[in-house]
Design an enzyme around this catalytic site. Structure first.
Site, PDB file in Angstrom:
ATOM      1  N   THR A 214       0.283  21.779  92.183  1.00 15.17           N
ATOM      2  CA  THR A 214       0.784  20.970  91.050  1.00 15.17           C
ATOM      3  C   THR A 214       2.291  21.147  90.860  1.00 15.17           C
ATOM      4  OG1 THR A 214       0.147  22.780  89.576  1.00 15.17           O
ATOM      5  CG2 THR A 214      -1.375  20.926  89.732  1.00 15.17           C
TER       6      THR A 214
ATOM      7  N   LEU B  22       1.889  33.208  87.713  1.00 14.70           N
ATOM      8  CA  LEU B  22       1.710  31.941  86.998  1.00 14.70           C
ATOM      9  C   LEU B  22       0.970  30.920  87.857  1.00 14.70           C
ATOM     10  CD1 LEU B  22       4.258  33.313  85.527  1.00 14.70           C
ATOM     11  CD2 LEU B  22       4.825  31.017  84.824  1.00 14.70           C
TER      12      LEU B  22
ATOM     13  N   HIS C 264       4.888  17.756  84.647  1.00 14.77           N
ATOM     14  CA  HIS C 264       4.632  16.674  85.589  1.00 14.77           C
ATOM     15  C   HIS C 264       4.257  15.407  84.810  1.00 14.77           C
ATOM     16  CE1 HIS C 264       3.056  14.428  88.912  1.00 14.77           C
ATOM     17  NE2 HIS C 264       3.503  15.349  89.744  1.00 14.77           N
TER      18      HIS C 264
ATOM     19  N   THR D 151       2.450  24.837  75.916  1.00 18.94           N
ATOM     20  CA  THR D 151       3.896  24.863  76.142  1.00 18.94           C
ATOM     21  C   THR D 151       4.327  23.505  76.689  1.00 18.94           C
ATOM     22  OG1 THR D 151       3.732  27.227  76.560  1.00 18.94           O
ATOM     23  CG2 THR D 151       5.694  26.137  77.393  1.00 18.94           C
TER      24      THR D 151
ATOM     25  N   TYR E  64     -11.517  27.148  84.445  1.00 16.26           N
ATOM     26  CA  TYR E  64     -10.206  27.652  84.002  1.00 16.26           C
ATOM     27  C   TYR E  64     -10.395  28.785  83.003  1.00 16.26           C
ATOM     28  CZ  TYR E  64      -5.389  27.329  82.121  1.00 16.26           C
ATOM     29  OH  TYR E  64      -4.106  27.578  81.701  1.00 16.26           O
TER      30      TYR E  64
ATOM     31  N   GLN F 207      -8.375  51.776  86.707  1.00 19.83           N
ATOM     32  CA  GLN F 207      -8.837  52.423  87.934  1.00 19.83           C
ATOM     33  C   GLN F 207      -7.690  52.882  88.821  1.00 19.83           C
ATOM     34  OE1 GLN F 207     -12.147  49.805  89.239  1.00 19.83           O
ATOM     35  NE2 GLN F 207     -11.915  50.815  91.209  1.00 19.83           N
TER      36      GLN F 207
ATOM     37  N   LYS G 252     -11.205  30.257  92.447  1.00 18.43           N
ATOM     38  CA  LYS G 252     -10.692  31.117  93.540  1.00 18.43           C
ATOM     39  C   LYS G 252      -9.262  31.551  93.256  1.00 18.43           C
ATOM     40  CE  LYS G 252     -13.199  29.438  97.581  1.00 18.43           C
ATOM     41  NZ  LYS G 252     -13.073  28.578  98.758  1.00 18.43           N
TER      42      LYS G 252
ATOM     43  N   GLY H 106       6.215  25.453  89.601  1.00 23.47           N
ATOM     44  CA  GLY H 106       5.553  24.666  88.540  1.00 23.47           C
ATOM     45  C   GLY H 106       6.462  24.496  87.333  1.00 23.47           C
TER      46      GLY H 106
HETATM   47  P1  NAD Z   1       1.857  24.071  86.573  1.00 23.49           P
HETATM   48  O1  NAD Z   1       0.630  23.418  87.083  1.00 23.49           O
HETATM   49  O2  NAD Z   1       3.071  23.230  86.356  1.00 23.49           O
HETATM   50  O3  NAD Z   1       2.293  25.291  87.510  1.00 23.49           O
HETATM   51  C1  NAD Z   1       1.398  26.068  88.245  1.00 23.49           C
HETATM   52  C2  NAD Z   1       2.038  26.349  89.595  1.00 23.49           C
HETATM   53  O4  NAD Z   1       1.153  27.171  90.359  1.00 23.49           O
HETATM   54  C3  NAD Z   1       2.295  25.090  90.420  1.00 23.49           C
HETATM   55  O5  NAD Z   1       3.575  25.123  90.981  1.00 23.49           O
HETATM   56  C4  NAD Z   1       1.212  25.141  91.494  1.00 23.49           C
HETATM   57  O6  NAD Z   1       1.574  24.448  92.665  1.00 23.49           O
HETATM   58  C5  NAD Z   1       1.058  26.631  91.670  1.00 23.49           C
HETATM   59  N1  NAD Z   1      -0.258  27.033  92.206  1.00 23.49           N
HETATM   60  C6  NAD Z   1      -1.483  26.625  91.795  1.00 23.49           C
HETATM   61  N2  NAD Z   1      -2.435  27.235  92.524  1.00 23.49           N
HETATM   62  C7  NAD Z   1      -1.795  28.050  93.409  1.00 23.49           C
HETATM   63  C8  NAD Z   1      -2.227  28.921  94.434  1.00 23.49           C
HETATM   64  N3  NAD Z   1      -3.542  29.102  94.696  1.00 23.49           N
HETATM   65  N4  NAD Z   1      -1.296  29.586  95.165  1.00 23.49           N
HETATM   66  C9  NAD Z   1       0.030  29.423  94.925  1.00 23.49           C
HETATM   67  N5  NAD Z   1       0.501  28.590  93.960  1.00 23.49           N
HETATM   68  C10 NAD Z   1      -0.410  27.916  93.223  1.00 23.49           C
HETATM   69  O7  NAD Z   1       1.462  24.811  85.217  1.00 23.49           O
HETATM   70  P2  NAD Z   1       2.364  25.506  84.116  1.00 23.49           P
HETATM   71  O8  NAD Z   1       2.219  24.717  82.885  1.00 23.49           O
HETATM   72  O9  NAD Z   1       3.690  25.807  84.651  1.00 23.49           O
HETATM   73  O10 NAD Z   1       1.530  26.845  83.903  1.00 23.49           O
HETATM   74  C11 NAD Z   1       1.927  28.069  84.524  1.00 23.49           C
HETATM   75  C12 NAD Z   1       0.932  29.152  84.186  1.00 23.49           C
HETATM   76  O11 NAD Z   1       0.876  29.330  82.758  1.00 23.49           O
HETATM   77  C13 NAD Z   1      -0.499  28.859  84.647  1.00 23.49           C
HETATM   78  O12 NAD Z   1      -1.076  30.043  85.125  1.00 23.49           O
HETATM   79  C14 NAD Z   1      -1.193  28.417  83.382  1.00 23.49           C
HETATM   80  O13 NAD Z   1      -2.556  28.706  83.421  1.00 23.49           O
HETATM   81  C15 NAD Z   1      -0.461  29.208  82.310  1.00 23.49           C
HETATM   82  N6  NAD Z   1      -0.520  28.511  81.021  1.00 23.49           N
HETATM   83  C16 NAD Z   1       0.220  27.382  80.806  1.00 23.49           C
HETATM   84  C17 NAD Z   1       0.129  26.730  79.580  1.00 23.49           C
HETATM   85  C18 NAD Z   1       0.926  25.493  79.289  1.00 23.49           C
HETATM   86  O14 NAD Z   1       0.793  24.920  78.191  1.00 23.49           O
HETATM   87  N7  NAD Z   1       1.780  25.037  80.151  1.00 23.49           N
HETATM   88  C19 NAD Z   1      -0.728  27.219  78.581  1.00 23.49           C
HETATM   89  C20 NAD Z   1      -1.483  28.358  78.858  1.00 23.49           C
HETATM   90  C21 NAD Z   1      -1.359  29.011  80.078  1.00 23.49           C
END
Ligand code: NAD
Ligand code: UDP
Length: 324
Positions: free
Chosen positions: A46, A82, A190, A184, A154, A171, A100, A21
């Site tokens: 994603t 992540l 994307h 961020t 979420y 635990q 999930k 991601g």
């Molecule tokens: P993103 O959508 O670009 O990346 C998420 C990645 O997780 C993707 O590559 C997706 O394919 C993968 N993914 C999703 N579900 C999955 C699953 N069940 N099994 C395996 N892979 C799975 O998002 P991001 O911006 O890179 O965010 C990364 C993390 O940081 C996330 O957990 C998000 O909640 C957290 N976050 C991001 C932001 C932000 O502004 N970007 C803010 C707060 C929290």
């Protein structure tokens, strides 16, 4: 690496779930550059292959197409979780799947951490604060989240993931870290994921109207991805143990209307603004209090918004010219 995937140098074997991601791919870059052996696990919901393409030939990098909703059996010393779509458009497109991923997926990674005695860092979010009455948001604030609104899959998913981490810690003595990540941005977002920075930059570069939701007075505080990655690594490397969740973000706050005007100016665009209704439960103000991160990690972001936006605009400019 030896036959178990353990790096031969001083590095560790690190699992990055969601490593294909936006943030995850930058984290993989940084970890490989630091001499670690990285296993990137992603289901490409994603994420994108192009984000990790340069790493695929690297000896210290491995990719596994896997959904964390199913258990993983492997050896690792560190786990960054992540994996979860971060944009409202994507996490709301299949809310049950989002829950999930956050609940079952996090249990699976915590179970793995317990089995192999790995340290695990959970990517939580400022969304745990919901639409906050307290500003700026400190880690001690419990939040104001609508448990049945469109963002609940979420927000509540991430809140439950935090609870799971803390309970595995209490635990089962799992060594946990919790990062509450604020908005961020940067290269490799994307182009179609619906988040405000990518939407505005793509709109500005194409000369299309920028869609401002509400009257544009709602605020966010945007952190450049390189700063975020440094914060995540610093938190993971923090040796004193779990010190509670840690806000990571840039406290420079800006309204969405101002952001639109700034991006139009920086992109040299003639786009206009088009106002649309504010989505339900959209938080009105958001800015991190990062005193804890500064205090325990000595971390604070250094990239100014204008500079970071220019880099991001350059990235999208090149991406869009390759697409068209
Ligand atoms: P993103 O959508 O670009 O990346 C998420 C990645 O997780 C993707 O590559 C997706 O394919 C993968 N993914 C999703 N579900 C999955 C699953 N069940 N099994 C395996 N892979 C799975 O998002 P991001 O911006 O890179 O965010 C990364 C993390 O940081 C996330 O957990 C998000 O909640 C957290 N976050 C991001 C932001 C932000 O502004 N970007 C803010 C707060 C929290
Ligand atoms: N937003 C907007 N136009 C867009 C996309 C988002 O005005 O094209 C607004 C959105 O309503 C929110 C802010 O920008 O107030 C940040 O949205 P984003 O989806 O990037 O992140 P989040 O709401 O999760 O912080």
């Amino acid at each position: 690496m030896d036959e178990r995937g353990t790096p031969l140098g001083s590095g560790q074997r690190v699992l990055v779930a969601g490593g294909a991601g936006f943030i995850g791919s930058h984290l993989c870059d940084a970890l490989v550059a630091a001499g670690h052996a990285v296993l990137c696990v992603d289901n490409f919901h994603t994420g994108a292959k192009r984000n990790i393409e340069r790493l695929l030939d690297h000896d210290a990098f491995e990719l596994q197409n896997h959904d964390i909703v199913h258990p993983l059996y492997l050896e690792t010393e560190r786990i960054y979780n992540l994996a979860c779509p971060a944009s409202p458009v994507h996490y709301q497109s299949n809310p049950v799947r989002t829950i999930k991923t956050n609940v079952i997926g996090t249990i699976n990674l915590l179970g793995l951490a317990r089995r192999v005695k790995a340290r695990i860092l959970q990517a939580s979010t400022s969304e745990v604060y919901g639409d906050p009455e307290s500003h700026p948001q400190k880690e001690s604030y419990w939040g104001r989240v609508n448990p049945i609104g469109p963002r609940a899959c979420y927000d509540e998913g991430k809140r439950c993931a935090e609870s799971l981490c803390v309970e595995y810690h209490r635990q089962n003595a799992v060594d946990i870290r919790i990062a509450r990540i604020f908005n961020t941005y940067g290269p490799r977002m994307h182009p179609g994921d619906g988040r405000v920075v990518s939407n505005f930059i793509v709109g500005a570069l194409r000369g299309e109207a920028l869609t401002v939701y509400g009257d544009g007075t709602q605020s966010r505080s945007f952190c450049y991805v390189d700063d975020m990655v440094k914060g995540l690594v610093a938190l993971m490397d923090y040796e004193a143990g779990f010190a509670g969740p840690v806000n990571l973000g840039n406290p420079e706050e800006i309204s969405i209307g101002e952001l639109a005007v700034l991006i139009i100016e920086l992109a040299g665009s003639r786009s206009s603004l088009e106002y649309r209704p504010l989505p339900e439960d959209d938080p009105i103000r958001r800015r991190p209090d990062i005193a804890r991160a500064e205090g325990i990690l000595g971390w604070k972001p250094s990239m100014m918004l204008e500079e970071g936006l220019k880099k991001t605009i350059d990235y999208f400019d090149e991406l869009l010219s390759n697409i068209s």
